[in-house]
Design an enzyme around this catalytic site. Structure first.
Site, mmCIF file in Angstrom:
data_model
loop_
_atom_site.group_PDB
_atom_site.id
_atom_site.type_symbol
_atom_site.label_atom_id
_atom_site.label_comp_id
_atom_site.label_asym_id
_atom_site.label_seq_id
_atom_site.Cartn_x
_atom_site.Cartn_y
_atom_site.Cartn_z
ATOM 1 C CB VAL A 177 -0.968 0.013 1.202
ATOM 2 C CG1 VAL A 177 -1.952 -1.143 1.121
ATOM 3 C CG2 VAL A 177 -0.195 -0.017 2.526
ATOM 4 C CG ASP A 178 4.057 4.100 1.677
ATOM 5 O OD1 ASP A 178 3.874 4.889 0.726
ATOM 6 O OD2 ASP A 178 4.757 4.390 2.662
ATOM 7 C CG LEU A 179 5.781 -0.043 -4.889
ATOM 8 C CD1 LEU A 179 6.684 -1.028 -4.161
ATOM 9 C CD2 LEU A 179 5.158 -0.710 -6.120
#
Length: 241
Positions: A177-179
């Site tokens: 979700v936080d690439l």
């Protein structure tokens, strides 16, 4: 990888029992996996902090003897941080962010995917809230992708490796979700690793895969590396052929 849990007072610790001896009530290692091991000030007092990573969580790099460890306390951001930067709502031990992240990291590690080896996670309950921290093994010589994109060197082979690595995780079902360009690390041999699996999960294929890539692209814009996404996408799609 075999995970085990023990509890002491208000603190519950989930740890890698295959790399730490758990013959007694407390896993034995040097340094010991005890509640103090998750306290940044404990390491500072011992003079065993060897570095610090940027970011809200202020991860510390620790001299743990045989390896170096990364200690990451969980910290809130956004508006809710005005109320508390450290506390989260308690909904059960296995639903805490630290236990979920450690179990996910262990699962991916066991599958041979390039994530740091998990060491332990600690959760301290305070009635209806909790605090947490996570320890993983530090990747020697690794730098954030963002730090590797400066200069005149030809980055295309590395960027294609980044794309192929992201595809490996997507094929395994990981929705990160936080690439971003700080959560992708490059080691001294140009191998690419993925870190910070907080709130991530395993899912069936879907629109989230494209959303991950779009998030990475927005991150690259911040580092004046928009064109890098062309090579990343090329490596991403080449892995499927």
């Amino acid at each position: 990888m075999r995970l085990a849990t023990f509890r002491t007072g208000k603190v519950s610790i989930l740890y890698d029992a295959d790399s730490l001896c758990d013959a007694g009530a407390v896993p034995q290692t040097d340094p010991p996996i005890v509640p103090q091991a998750f306290d940044p000030d404990h390491w500072r007092r011992k003079g065993r902090v060897v570095g610090e990573a940027p970011g809200r969580g202020a991860s510390l790099f620790l001299d743990a003897g045989r390896d170096q460890w990364v200690l990451r306390p969980y910290r809130r951001g956004g508006l809710i941080a005005r109320i508390s930067t450290r506390r989260y709502l308690w909904t059960g031990l296995e639903r805490t962010r630290a236990f979920r992240e450690l179990r996910l990291t262990a699962e991916l590690y066991s599958r041979g995917l390039p994530v740091p080896r998990p060491v332990a996670a600690a959760v301290t309950r305070h009635a209806i809230t909790y605090e947490a921290a996570l320890i993983t093994v530090r990747l020697p010589g690794a730098r954030a992708l963002a730090a590797c994109l400066s200069g005149e060197a030809n980055h295309e082979p590395l960027l294609e490796t980044v794309g192929a690595t992201v595809r490996r995780f997507h094929d395994a079902g990981l929705d990160h979700v936080d690439l971003n360009a700080r959560n992708l690390l490059v080691d001294e041999r140009d191998r690419v690793w993925l870190i910070d699996l907080d709130r991530c999960r395993l899912r069936a294929p879907g629109a989230w895969q494209a959303a991950n890539l779009e998030r990475l692209q927005r991150s690259l814009v911040k580092f004046d590396a928009t064109a890098a996404m062309v090579a990343i996408r090329r490596g991403y799609h080449a892995r499927a052929t």
